[in-house]
Scaffold this motif. Sequence first.
Motif, mmCIF file in Angstrom:
data_model
loop_
_atom_site.group_PDB
_atom_site.id
_atom_site.type_symbol
_atom_site.label_atom_id
_atom_site.label_comp_id
_atom_site.label_asym_id
_atom_site.label_seq_id
_atom_site.Cartn_x
_atom_site.Cartn_y
_atom_site.Cartn_z
ATOM 1 N N CYS A 72 -4.521 -18.438 -11.339
ATOM 2 C CA CYS A 72 -3.841 -18.256 -12.556
ATOM 3 C C CYS A 72 -2.215 -18.437 -12.277
ATOM 4 C CB CYS A 72 -4.185 -17.131 -13.305
ATOM 5 S SG CYS A 72 -6.055 -16.573 -13.281
ATOM 6 N N PRO A 73 -1.776 -19.790 -12.036
ATOM 7 C CA PRO A 73 -0.254 -19.722 -11.796
ATOM 8 C C PRO A 73 0.564 -19.338 -12.902
ATOM 9 C CG PRO A 73 -1.295 -21.945 -11.894
ATOM 10 C CD PRO A 73 -2.466 -21.082 -11.910
ATOM 11 N N ASP A 74 0.113 -19.298 -14.214
ATOM 12 C CA ASP A 74 0.816 -18.941 -15.302
ATOM 13 C C ASP A 74 0.995 -17.507 -15.632
ATOM 14 O OD1 ASP A 74 -1.795 -19.075 -16.451
ATOM 15 O OD2 ASP A 74 -1.523 -19.991 -18.306
ATOM 16 N N GLY A 75 0.201 -16.620 -14.900
ATOM 17 C CA GLY A 75 0.268 -15.313 -15.023
ATOM 18 C C GLY A 75 1.682 -14.911 -14.453
ATOM 19 N N VAL A 76 1.821 -13.479 -14.905
ATOM 20 C CA VAL A 76 3.062 -12.839 -14.635
ATOM 21 C C VAL A 76 2.735 -11.886 -13.396
ATOM 22 C CG1 VAL A 76 4.781 -11.306 -15.806
ATOM 23 C CG2 VAL A 76 3.710 -13.038 -17.179
ATOM 24 N N PHE A 77 3.565 -12.180 -12.440
ATOM 25 C CA PHE A 77 3.399 -11.221 -11.328
ATOM 26 C C PHE A 77 4.562 -10.340 -10.984
ATOM 27 C CE2 PHE A 77 -0.807 -13.207 -9.752
ATOM 28 C CZ PHE A 77 -0.920 -14.306 -10.792
ATOM 29 N N VAL A 78 4.091 -9.102 -10.974
ATOM 30 C CA VAL A 78 5.068 -8.088 -10.790
ATOM 31 C C VAL A 78 4.726 -7.449 -9.408
ATOM 32 C CG1 VAL A 78 6.107 -6.132 -11.728
ATOM 33 C CG2 VAL A 78 5.411 -7.796 -13.184
ATOM 34 N N PHE A 79 6.168 -7.391 -8.684
ATOM 35 C CA PHE A 79 5.817 -6.786 -7.226
ATOM 36 C C PHE A 79 6.644 -5.122 -7.244
ATOM 37 C CE2 PHE A 79 7.226 -5.906 -2.920
ATOM 38 C CZ PHE A 79 6.114 -6.235 -2.126
ATOM 39 N N LEU A 80 5.800 -4.246 -7.391
ATOM 40 C CA LEU A 80 6.545 -2.811 -7.248
ATOM 41 C C LEU A 80 6.752 -2.735 -5.638
ATOM 42 C CD1 LEU A 80 6.582 -0.609 -9.479
ATOM 43 C CD2 LEU A 80 4.719 0.371 -8.260
ATOM 44 N N THR A 81 8.471 -2.268 -5.808
ATOM 45 C CA THR A 81 9.124 -2.023 -4.493
ATOM 46 C C THR A 81 9.083 -0.689 -4.019
ATOM 47 O OG1 THR A 81 10.291 -3.880 -5.221
ATOM 48 C CG2 THR A 81 10.991 -2.753 -3.206
ATOM 49 N N PRO A 82 8.833 -0.302 -2.834
ATOM 50 C CA PRO A 82 9.140 1.161 -2.648
ATOM 51 C C PRO A 82 10.626 1.545 -2.738
ATOM 52 C CG PRO A 82 8.688 -0.075 -0.656
ATOM 53 C CD PRO A 82 8.498 -0.881 -1.574
ATOM 54 N N PRO A 83 11.241 2.750 -3.131
ATOM 55 C CA PRO A 83 12.555 2.878 -2.918
ATOM 56 C C PRO A 83 13.157 2.989 -1.653
ATOM 57 C CG PRO A 83 11.427 4.846 -3.728
ATOM 58 C CD PRO A 83 10.171 3.589 -3.480
ATOM 59 N N ASP A 84 12.067 3.111 -0.604
ATOM 60 C CA ASP A 84 12.384 3.058 0.845
ATOM 61 C C ASP A 84 13.501 2.020 0.973
ATOM 62 O OD1 ASP A 84 9.667 3.152 3.021
ATOM 63 O OD2 ASP A 84 11.086 4.574 2.396
ATOM 64 N N SER A 101 0.842 -1.243 0.010
ATOM 65 C CA SER A 101 0.054 0.007 0.037
ATOM 66 C C SER A 101 0.887 1.151 -0.053
ATOM 67 C CB SER A 101 -0.823 0.007 1.213
ATOM 68 O OG SER A 101 -1.581 0.886 1.494
ATOM 69 N N GLY A 102 0.617 2.111 -1.099
ATOM 70 C CA GLY A 102 1.304 3.429 -0.875
ATOM 71 C C GLY A 102 2.495 3.523 -1.822
ATOM 72 N N VAL A 103 2.791 2.152 -2.515
ATOM 73 C CA VAL A 103 4.110 2.308 -3.136
ATOM 74 C C VAL A 103 3.878 3.032 -4.619
ATOM 75 C CG1 VAL A 103 3.456 0.063 -4.690
ATOM 76 C CG2 VAL A 103 5.906 0.370 -4.057
ATOM 77 N N GLY A 104 2.498 3.290 -5.168
ATOM 78 C CA GLY A 104 2.709 3.976 -6.451
ATOM 79 C C GLY A 104 2.198 3.060 -7.335
ATOM 80 N N LYS A 105 1.321 2.057 -6.997
ATOM 81 C CA LYS A 105 0.785 1.236 -8.192
ATOM 82 C C LYS A 105 -0.059 1.781 -9.237
ATOM 83 C CE LYS A 105 -1.444 -1.720 -5.131
ATOM 84 N NZ LYS A 105 -0.750 -1.060 -3.927
ATOM 85 N N GLY A 106 -0.937 2.578 -8.655
ATOM 86 C CA GLY A 106 -1.827 3.372 -9.417
ATOM 87 C C GLY A 106 -1.377 4.343 -10.248
ATOM 88 N N VAL A 121 11.512 -1.681 -8.744
ATOM 89 C CA VAL A 121 11.558 -0.635 -7.984
ATOM 90 C C VAL A 121 10.866 0.521 -8.317
ATOM 91 C CG1 VAL A 121 13.094 0.888 -6.601
ATOM 92 C CG2 VAL A 121 13.837 -1.289 -6.964
ATOM 93 N N ASN A 122 10.058 1.142 -7.748
ATOM 94 C CA ASN A 122 9.380 2.314 -8.256
ATOM 95 C C ASN A 122 10.276 3.819 -7.685
ATOM 96 O OD1 ASN A 122 7.523 4.018 -9.174
ATOM 97 N ND2 ASN A 122 6.039 3.941 -7.693
ATOM 98 N N ASP A 123 11.312 3.898 -8.269
ATOM 99 C CA ASP A 123 12.215 5.093 -7.883
ATOM 100 C C ASP A 123 11.634 6.482 -8.725
ATOM 101 O OD1 ASP A 123 13.055 3.920 -9.910
ATOM 102 O OD2 ASP A 123 15.247 3.698 -9.720
ATOM 103 N N VAL A 124 11.704 6.091 -10.038
ATOM 104 C CA VAL A 124 11.160 7.013 -10.992
ATOM 105 C C VAL A 124 10.123 6.224 -11.741
ATOM 106 C CG1 VAL A 124 11.950 8.264 -12.927
ATOM 107 C CG2 VAL A 124 13.567 7.974 -11.229
#
Lengths: 205, 205
Positions: free
Chosen positions: B115-127, B14-19, B168-171
Amino acid sequence: MVKRGMLIVLSGPSGVGKGTVRKAIFDQKKNDFQYSISMTTRKPRPGEVDGVDYFFVSTEEFEKRIQNGGMLEYAKYVDNYYGTPLDYVEDTLNSGKDVFLEIEVNGAMQVRAKCPDGVFVFLTPPDLIELKQRLISRGTDDMDVINKRIAKAVGEIKMMQNYDYAVVNDVVANAVEKIKDVIRSERLRVTRVMPDYIGMLGENN
Amino acid sequence: MVKRGMLIVLSGPSGVGKGTVRKAIFDQKKNDFQYSISMTTRKPRPGEVDGVDYFFVSTEEFEKRIQNGGMLEYAKYVDNYYGTPLDYVEDTLNSGKDVFLEIEVNGAMQVRAKCPDGVFVFLTPPDLIELKQRLISRGTDDMDVINKRIAKAVGEIKMMQNYDYAVVNDVVANAVEKIKDVIRSERLRVTRVMPDYIGMLGENN
């Protein structure tokens, strides 16, 4: 501690154009991965430079390396050895740089066994696409020709399943971009970056 | 038969900037994947458009969908439901188009299970990167502050391991490009393209 580099292996059936694609990748100067030069016992051809095209060594030296476990992979074709020296690959990976190998399918399978976390890219002949077209317009071709091409295609597909990615070598520039997409993407794999994050937190995790 | 599309899931704490990242991706007009609009029971805010920002439905309709297995994933926050309608995702995938979801971590884990064959991307805080710097320059920070940030970071790393990629959601622009690299690269996975090749050869393989 420096993060260990990633091993990238480009392979594919004989005649698919691996060398051409590899050369096109390294003609682009700004690559953040290192090409691993192969070693061979065959004599240099006119224009070939030791340490650029190949490391040219004697049969005795090559066989000594094999005995000492000094080859990551190797094969013998027409009385000459070809292979990848292990020390260069290990040193480069340990320095944190990614290493790019362009090798034959047998060699690629030797590497896969030793480095399961490498990235294995299979270059596919556009033949398979042509074959599809040909089968669609059935009847225009001799059945013998079709059957031979099918047998070849089936063999190639069977090889493909031992790789992570399949890139069609239709247009060299396209194949190059796809391979570079794969490299950039693989660097983001959780299994590769997770140790960094854990390392960041030290003993606290 | 049309080749089924690929499911791409962008998630993160939450708050990482997914949207923000998702909007930046879809502000680029030339995407060859489809955004799946979420469904919610909360009231539209000023400026929000039904079928663009969300599908706005009644609690009754949402609960009926849940009972009928009509939600790919859903959650309830502060008396309102949020989720992904299954029919839209299925129809788009079956038409051969890739589908992009931007959802919360709990939702992502529901999708992963289905859907195990989906592609799962985790957005990481630059924190996490900042945290590393902070730990390197130990002593400059209150231990309480450091410990709280470590605890948060450890929690986020634990979430990450359920994903395929970490970005990483840096820029924002960098994060967007990385996610697009991943999408292009995943389309080349042997496990995804192999059925095409086998299909080409029909009963002959």
